[in-house]
Write a protein that holds these residues in place. Structure first.
Motif, PDB file in Angstrom:
ATOM      1  N   ALA A  12       0.819  -1.208   0.000  1.00 31.82           N
ATOM      2  CA  ALA A  12       0.000   0.000   0.000  1.00 31.82           C
ATOM      3  C   ALA A  12       0.855   1.261   0.000  1.00 31.82           C
ATOM      4  CB  ALA A  12      -0.931  -0.008   1.213  1.00 31.82           C
ATOM      5  N   ASN A  13       2.083   1.175   0.532  1.00 33.33           N
ATOM      6  CA  ASN A  13       2.957   2.340   0.573  1.00 33.33           C
ATOM      7  C   ASN A  13       3.883   2.426  -0.627  1.00 33.33           C
ATOM      8  OD1 ASN A  13       4.633   0.222   1.159  1.00 33.33           O
ATOM      9  ND2 ASN A  13       5.131   0.884   3.239  1.00 33.33           N
ATOM     10  N   GLY A  14       3.671   1.558  -1.637  1.00 29.69           N
ATOM     11  CA  GLY A  14       4.411   1.666  -2.888  1.00 29.69           C
ATOM     12  C   GLY A  14       5.603   0.742  -3.045  1.00 29.69           C
ATOM     13  N   PHE A  15       6.047   0.086  -1.982  1.00 31.31           N
ATOM     14  CA  PHE A  15       7.180  -0.824  -2.107  1.00 31.31           C
ATOM     15  C   PHE A  15       6.767  -2.051  -2.929  1.00 31.31           C
ATOM     16  CE2 PHE A  15       8.606   1.679   1.472  1.00 31.31           C
ATOM     17  CZ  PHE A  15       9.978   1.767   1.273  1.00 31.31           C
ATOM     18  N   THR A  16       7.667  -2.484  -3.807  1.00 26.42           N
ATOM     19  CA  THR A  16       7.358  -3.567  -4.741  1.00 26.42           C
ATOM     20  C   THR A  16       7.636  -4.928  -4.111  1.00 26.42           C
ATOM     21  OG1 THR A  16       7.911  -2.152  -6.619  1.00 26.42           O
ATOM     22  CG2 THR A  16       7.846  -4.526  -7.013  1.00 26.42           C
TER      23      THR A  16
END
Length: 571
Positions: free
Chosen positions: A232-236
């Motif tokens: 949700a915070n963008g980390f892949t």
């Protein structure tokens, strides 16, 4: 070109097409109960027409491919809501377990222990010299401190249990992420010919859904059919055929740090951006909710310890001790008492203490010693040892950072009177309780060893005392209804606030979980309406394909009869 051969070609393709329809329908029926299976159907298109003297002539059917009934938008919404549902469901379950520690509807509740403790002080006030009342009070005090320690220990055990659950959850997250990357690779290879790998895509979606229940994610489908998964915070987590791992560690502040292990050894702390899923709930419970309950329980214990000790330290029992050792230690005997690490050092103020030396039941020396909160333990020791009023009958010293007061003459005893500086309670001299938190809460050993030492009365201004004096016992009994607890509440009211807050928080999590369950159920029905297998529909399709297959077979029979007719003309 048109002719009998064309009829045979059309019939042959029709047979193959309808047979494929039966096979796909059979596959649907066989997987009607397979979780995550998406219904498949054959896409039929008309074959390219052939030229004829009468214009383009139809050339039968052609199979364009096998299509998977799947709505990516519904699936994405379902995964997002499932992640949130999993978070609240986990929170509700964990809160229910913690709430069980504070169940006041059963015997042995902390409210019951508090009431019994203060009732025992009332009984002692009624009969200050009674040995039975003193033993009963001692037992109630021991039960009360045990009740506090038990709850504190169970909260620590709950945090430990949550910590143990983190590693398996993170390992599952990593396993699902790796499997999604592997399926991306398999799908890429399988779809190289342009046809969709429907069953592999179903497997990948199942992995995504399982991952969403563990941690909040977002998914993005690329032009080549691969699915990238981010938090949700963008980390892949997965990008194409690559997957990145998560791990965790416990920080020096005893909180969980979830770490993202990226390419080239890159490590990032992503804890603050987690949202949704079981992992988020476990961390929230471990690092936010339980510490808050621990803090409130510790605050209640701390205020109770100090309130009782403040009164008891200025009282006298049936017997006086020849020596007293403080229960609270300074970190440095040369530092001011307010800054020397005393748990209750912040309560110290400028004032005075009344100290008496008793011999054969009568005071032989006494003093009123002025106290400055900026004085150190060494300064205090010097002031006591050089006080003219005491005449050297008390020896003050320090042991492991604790103040030690001893009668110099054998047989003498120490009496402690009024203390406007709150010195004795801050140092743990002549106190009833020990500790400053719920898990260190205990009864002072010298009181536990001699119930006669429990302070029920007070020293008079002239240093004398009466065995039947009940002033301290009455004052301690009155603490039950006094606003001496946290935030100016009574101790019972402060504890009830903690229990109510815990119950309301659990109830809120359950209500939110119930609401989200309804949302997930609705989205599941929407997904099933698109992707689910209907046996009635599939049975109808089987009959349709069977009839079409029979008709195609009849075409071959007719073409054969036409050939026979032509051959008969030649004969």
């Amino acid at each position: 070109m048109p002719g009998i051969t064309a009829i045979l070609d059309i019939a042959m393709r029709a047979l193959a097409a309808e047979q494929l329809g039966v096979e796909v329908t059979s596959h649907n029926v066989a997987n009607v109960n397979t979780p995550g299976y998406c219904r498949q159907k054959v896409n039929y298109v008309t074959a390219n027409p052939v030229p004829s003297p009468w214009g383009p002539l139809g050339n039968g059917v052609r199979v364009q491919g096998i299509e998977r009934a799947f709505d990516p938008f519904i699936a994405a919404r379902l995964d997002q809501q499932s992640a949130t549902l999993s978070e609240y469901r986990t929170l509700a379950a964990q809160l229910e377990q913690v709430a069980g520690l504070f169940n006041e509807t059963q015997a042995g509740g902390l409210t019951e222990h508090l009431s019994a403790f203060f009732a025992a002080w009332h009984d002692l006030a009624d009969h200050p010299v009674g040995a039975g009342e003193r033993q009963a009070l001692l037992q109630e005090a021991l039960s009360l401190t045990e009740a506090f320690r038990y709850r504190a220990d169970q909260l620590v055990a709950a945090r430990t249990s949550l910590t143990r659950q983190l590693a398996p959850v993170i390992e599952k997250i990593n396993t699902h992420a790796r499997r999604i990357a592997e399926l991306n690779r398999e799908i890429q290879i399988s779809e190289a010919n342009g046809q969709l790998a429907n069953d592999l895509r179903d497997q990948r979606q199942r992995e995504i859904s399982a991952l969403a229940e563990l941690i909040g994610i977002r998914t993005y489908t690329t032009a080549d059919g691969m699915v990238n998964v981010t938090l949700a915070n963008g980390f892949t987590l997965t990008q194409g055929v690559q997957a990145w791992n998560l791990t965790f560690q416990i920080t020096p502040a005893d909180t969980v740090a979830v770490l993202w292990q990226g390419p080239g050894g890159l490590t990032e702390d992503l804890t603050g951006g987690l949202s949704g899923g079981r992992l988020t709930a476990l961390i929230t419970m471990r690092d936010q909710l339980i510490p808050r309950y621990q803090s409130e329980l510790d605050g209640l214990a701390r205020e109770l310890i100090y309130a009782v000790n403040e009164l008891h330290s200025q009282g006298t029992g049936l017997t006086l001790a020849a020596s007293q050792t403080g229960t609270y230690a300074v970190t440095d005997a040369g530092l001011p008492l307010t800054g020397a690490g005393l748990p209750f050092g912040d309560r110290l103020t400028a004032g005075a203490v009344h100290l008496v030396v008793e011999r054969a039941g009568q005071p032989v020396a006494q003093t009123t010693l002025a106290i400055d909160p900026l004085m150190s333990l060494n300064d205090l020791i010097t002031a006591i040892n050089t006080d003219a009023g005491l005449g050297g009958l008390i020896t003050a010293s320090e042991a492991d950072g604790r103040l030690v007061l001893s009668a110099t003459v054998p047989g003498d005893a120490l009496g402690f009177g009024s203390d406007t500086a709150h010195l004795w309670a801050s140092l743990g001299i002549n106190t009833f309780f020990t500790g400053d938190k719920a898990y260190t809460f205990g009864v002072n050993p010298w009181v536990a060893a001699d119930a006669g030492a429990i302070a029920s009365g007070r020293l008079n201004l002239d240093g004398t005392r009466a065995p039947g004096d009940n002033r301290t016992a009455l004052a301690l009994a009155d603490l039950e209804t006094a606003p001496a607890g946290p935030d100016g509440l009574t101790f019972a009211a402060a504890y009830e606030r903690l229990v109510s807050a815990l119950g309301l928080e659990g109830e809120s999590a359950r209500h939110q979980a119930d609401f989200l369950q309804a949302v997930v159920d609705q989205l599941t029905r929407m997904r099933d309406a698109v992707s689910g297998v209907s046996l009635d529909e599939e049975l109808a399709n089987l009959i349709k394909f069977q009839r079409a297959y029979q008709a195609a077979a009849r075409l071959i029979t007719i073409a054969d009869e036409l050939y026979e007719t032509l051959l008969g003309i030649k004969r």
